[in-house]
Write a protein that holds these residues in place. Structure first.
Motif, PDB file in Angstrom:
ATOM      1  N   GLY A 250       0.787  -1.212   0.000  1.00 17.39           N
ATOM      2  CA  GLY A 250       0.000   0.000   0.000  1.00 17.39           C
ATOM      3  C   GLY A 250       0.823   1.268   0.000  1.00 17.39           C
ATOM      4  O   GLY A 250       0.269   2.361  -0.059  1.00 17.39           O
ATOM      5  N   LYS A 436       3.566   1.625   7.153  1.00 21.69           N
ATOM      6  CA  LYS A 436       2.489   2.601   7.018  1.00 21.69           C
ATOM      7  C   LYS A 436       2.510   3.596   8.163  1.00 21.69           C
ATOM      8  O   LYS A 436       2.343   4.801   7.972  1.00 21.69           O
ATOM      9  CB  LYS A 436       1.127   1.890   6.989  1.00 21.69           C
ATOM     10  N   ARG A 446      -7.436   6.313   4.689  1.00 22.42           N
ATOM     11  CA  ARG A 446      -8.255   5.252   4.098  1.00 22.42           C
ATOM     12  C   ARG A 446      -8.066   5.302   2.594  1.00 22.42           C
ATOM     13  O   ARG A 446      -8.283   6.333   1.973  1.00 22.42           O
ATOM     14  CB  ARG A 446      -9.726   5.474   4.456  1.00 22.42           C
ATOM     15  N   ARG A 447      -7.650   4.179   2.012  1.00 18.00           N
ATOM     16  CA  ARG A 447      -7.268   4.173   0.609  1.00 18.00           C
ATOM     17  C   ARG A 447      -7.825   2.943  -0.077  1.00 18.00           C
ATOM     18  O   ARG A 447      -7.795   1.851   0.478  1.00 18.00           O
ATOM     19  CB  ARG A 447      -5.737   4.187   0.492  1.00 18.00           C
ATOM     20  N   ALA A 449      -7.252   0.665  -3.371  1.00 13.58           N
ATOM     21  CA  ALA A 449      -6.287   0.364  -4.429  1.00 13.58           C
ATOM     22  C   ALA A 449      -6.869  -0.713  -5.336  1.00 13.58           C
ATOM     23  O   ALA A 449      -7.223  -1.801  -4.872  1.00 13.58           O
ATOM     24  CB  ALA A 449      -4.966  -0.110  -3.827  1.00 13.58           C
ATOM     25  N   ASN A 618      -5.937  -4.205   6.432  1.00 14.12           N
ATOM     26  CA  ASN A 618      -6.009  -4.489   4.995  1.00 14.12           C
ATOM     27  C   ASN A 618      -7.270  -5.289   4.689  1.00 14.12           C
ATOM     28  O   ASN A 618      -7.573  -6.268   5.384  1.00 14.12           O
ATOM     29  CB  ASN A 618      -4.775  -5.270   4.530  1.00 14.12           C
ATOM     30  N   THR A 648      -5.971   0.060   3.956  1.00 14.31           N
ATOM     31  CA  THR A 648      -5.959  -0.103   2.503  1.00 14.31           C
ATOM     32  C   THR A 648      -6.955  -1.186   2.121  1.00 14.31           C
ATOM     33  O   THR A 648      -6.917  -2.293   2.662  1.00 14.31           O
ATOM     34  CB  THR A 648      -4.562  -0.493   1.982  1.00 14.31           C
ATOM     35  N   TRP A 650      -8.061  -3.458  -1.006  1.00 13.27           N
ATOM     36  CA  TRP A 650      -7.574  -3.945  -2.302  1.00 13.27           C
ATOM     37  C   TRP A 650      -8.771  -4.473  -3.091  1.00 13.27           C
ATOM     38  O   TRP A 650      -9.348  -5.498  -2.739  1.00 13.27           O
ATOM     39  CB  TRP A 650      -6.526  -5.041  -2.097  1.00 13.27           C
TER      40      TRP A 650
END
Length: 705
Positions: A250, A436, A446-447, A449, A618, A648, A650
């Protein structure tokens, strides 16, 4: 191993050795301690007879085996493990000092050193003396006379041949490649690989090379880099050429590798990756280095662009292409998920090491990068294949650059300060590790991907055929509506109002359709096809970051994932809608509290709300939602109060299918929600509306083709 006389009938040798009482282990260490003192005394007297050499080798073998057993013993307490390792280190230190007195003993420690019958017999005697049952010797089965195995099938894509013939100036020039054997020095007679590896076992400081301040935070197409990414690229621009980039998932390792290659002008660039991320690498190269042409090697390479700047190939097909890849003249090589090559005896490891060696011997100062969030899977020896790929060591010992750094310390493995100094020398070669939490100010809390995956084989073709048939049905319905329309204005080009009406008719009819694919069943098929790839990625994440939450919409996807985790020995909790409240809470508690439960496999529909799973940071979204709210709710099971780490998610997306368009639609809805005031009803649209928008997009694209 088990006590003599206590061996259970039918117990395997592995099972017998797996659990041993503490007194058994203590007995072995006592035997080893006496033996190593005898060897030490004999070497001090200068009486190094063959029997002494044999005893030295057997003690070293048993110390290595016992160290590995202690590290693997999950039932042992931390206190017990630390004490046993301390005692084994004491024996190993005596062995090292003894070998320093007589360097001829070092050859007995090599991996390929011959184990004589006398050594095998002595090893058995020492185990018996410790009260342990040695493994039974099994006769090797007689092999039938067969012809030698045929060589691996190799291919050379036609476009690569065309590159070689098109222009003589494209032929790589290998004349400038350096040849720098290590200069003999004070450490030439020392065995150094073991001490170098051990220097990383008990260090307290972070293992990360100091990097220069970034020159700029801007990349191509107006994209902005995070400061930690820009520092690594600045290091490559300043001339550093080898990196073990071990950032946590990430943190943008792919972008860093691509931009480091650009900074180093390391083209053509070879990128070796797992199959699941191959498409993502092609997409990321187009994003970060748009002026460089990337090509992906599929199967036998019929579609390879032989003139490309970046060649992306997955481990599984690498053996077919090693020949021409080794001759293309690469100036850089990136290995993603580099822990895949930890077993030097595996075919994938041999292929990667062969290519890196060929590049190093033919190219002056190539860029070599190993990317992995988890360079160590089982034990410290997992470093060796990665270090060898980077050219820091070979099978015999450190290569020239590392050896010169070690010589400059003026220390030997017998010196207490050697470990810290040696570790610093290795780190300075290019180990870069950021977590991270260390760069939290640089990344969003907060992401999401996206991870595109290719649906290969018959399943992928079937899905693409079904999507094409659905599009053709929509087009036929659109044209029929045009022909029968008796009122309304005539529109040049595509009549978007009619497109929307046709999509609405299709959506209304899909529940009553007797034959043919509809958008709902098509997306469900895509979810099933992605299941194994999504689960594989979740399994990889577990090794890198610890606990992972895996979300899926359909039971069959959850079943596929759980079968894969079971096969790989990964413990998981299953959280489904058909469970009792008590069973569901038991599974949640197991994931939250049991360190050995690594994955929570959750139903997107029933576990997307009301759960606190912030022990993980994750999330893997194996299937797409029909609303952004549903997706957000799932991610918020982890991204909530009590979460200390950036999160993250995914999102696994099937490339070249309607999956891609649905992801775009979800993101568009998220953008609307972000701009709306709290309480806006933008996020209250039904999933059916998303299906309608997907059909509109499918029909519009078909009419535009």
């Amino acid at each position: 191993m088990a006590r003599r006389g206590q061996r259970q009938p039918g117990a395997t040798r592995q099972a017998a050795r797996r659990r041993r009482p503490a007194d058994d282990a203590d007995g072995l260490i006592q035997v080893l301690a006496r033996a190593v003192r005898e060897v030490e005394a004999a070497v001090e007297r200068g009486a190094v007879r063959p029997s002494v050499r044999t005893k030295f080798q057997v003690v070293a073998l048993l110390v290595r085996e016992e160290r590995s057993r202690v590290n693997r013993d999950a039932s042992a307490s931390d206190t017990y493990r630390s004490e046993q390792l301390r005692r084994l280190d004491g024996i190993a230190t005596i062995l090292a000092k003894t070998a320093a007195r007589d360097t001829s003993l070092l050859g007995l420690l090599a991996e390929d050193a011959v184990i004589s019958e006398a050594a095998t017999s002595l090893k058995r005697e020492m185990l018996l003396a410790a009260g342990l049952e040695p493994p039974r010797e099994e006769a090797a089965p007689r092999q039938p006379a067969t012809p030698a195995d045929p060589p691996a099938r190799r291919v050379v894509p036609q476009t690569v041949v065309s590159r070689q013939l098109a222009n003589p100036f494209l032929a790589p020039d290998f004349s400038a490649a350096p040849s720098r054997p290590p200069r003999p020095g004070r450490l030439a007679s020392w065995e150094l690989i073991g001490p170098l590896l051990r220097s990383f076992e008990r260090a307290s400081a972070s293992a990360s090379k100091s990097l220069p301040e970034p020159i700029s935070l801007h990349a191509a197409n107006g994209l902005e880099l995070m400061p930690h990414q820009a520092r690594l690229i600045a290091s490559a621009a300043a001339g550093h050429r080898t990196f073990l980039l071990a950032d946590e998932p990430g943190l943008g390792k792919t972008a860093q590798a691509l931009l480091a290659a650009r900074a180093a002008n390391a083209y053509p660039l070879l990128v070796v990756v797992p199959n699941v991320v191959k498409t993502n690498w092609a997409r990321e190269s187009g994003l970060w280095t748009p002026k460089k042409v990337a090509t992906v090697v599929q199967g036998d390479g019929e579609t390879v662009d032989g003139f490309a700047d970046i060649v992306i190939v997955n481990y599984e097909v690498l053996d077919r292409h090693v020949g021409w890849l080794g001759d293309l003249g690469f100036r850089g090589m990136v290995v993603d998920e580099a822990h895949f090559i930890k077993n030097k005896k595996s075919q994938r490891s041999r292929n990667v090491l062969q290519l890196s060696e060929r590049i190093r011997t033919r190219t002056p100062r190539p860029l070599l990068m190993a990317l992995t969030g988890t360079p160590l899977i089982n034990d410290i020896e997992d470093f060796t294949a990665i270090w060898e790929f980077l050219g820091w060591i070979d099978e015999a010992g450190p290569r020239a650059e590392l050896m010169e750094s070690l010589e400059e310390t003026d220390l030997t493995p017998a010196d207490p300060a050697f470990s810290a100094a040696a570790r610093a020398c290795v780190i300075d070669l290019g180990i870069v590790r950021r977590r991270k939490v260390d760069v939290a100010a640089d990344i969003p809390a907060r992401r999401i991907a996206d991870l595109p995956v290719e649906l290969d084989g018959a399943v992928g073709r079937s899905i693409r055929d079904a999507e094409r048939e659905l599009a053709e049905r929509l087009v036929s319905r659109y044209h029929s509506a045009l022909e029968t329309r008796t009122a309304g204005s005539v529109v040049d080009g595509i009549d978007h109002d009619l497109v929307r009406r046709v999509a609405g008719w299709e959506r209304a009819d899909q529940d009553n359709a007797k034959t043919g694919e509809n958008v709902f069943t098509l997306v469900r098929r895509i979810g099933r096809a992605k299941a194994g790839l999504a689960a594989d990625y979740a399994a990889q994440l577990v090794h890198s970051v610890g606990k992972v939450v895996f979300f899926a919409r359909h039971i069959e996807v959850m079943d596929t994932a759980e079968e894969l985790f079971t096969e790989r020995g990964i413990r998981f909790s299953s959280i489904r809608g058909d469970q009792t409240a008590r069973k569901r809470q038991q599974n949640i508690d197991a994931f939250m509290n049991d360190p050995d439960v690594s994955i929570a496999v959750c139903s997107l529909l029933t576990a997307g709300v009301g759960l606190n799973l912030q022990v993980a940071s994750n999330v893997v979204l194996a299937e797409l939602s029909w609303t952004n709210a549903e997706q957000t709710q799932a991610i918020d099971r982890v991204h909530r109060i009590g979460q200390d780490d950036p999160v993250t998610a995914w999102r696994i997306i099937a490339a070249q299918t309607i999956d891609t368009k649905i992801a775009e639609l979800i993101d568009a809805k998220a953008g609307l929600a972000a701009r709306a005031l709290d309480g806006s009803d933008d996020e209250l649209s039904a999933s059916a509306d998303m299906q309608l928008e997907a059909l509109v997009a499918l029909l519009t694209n078909a009419l535009s083709a």
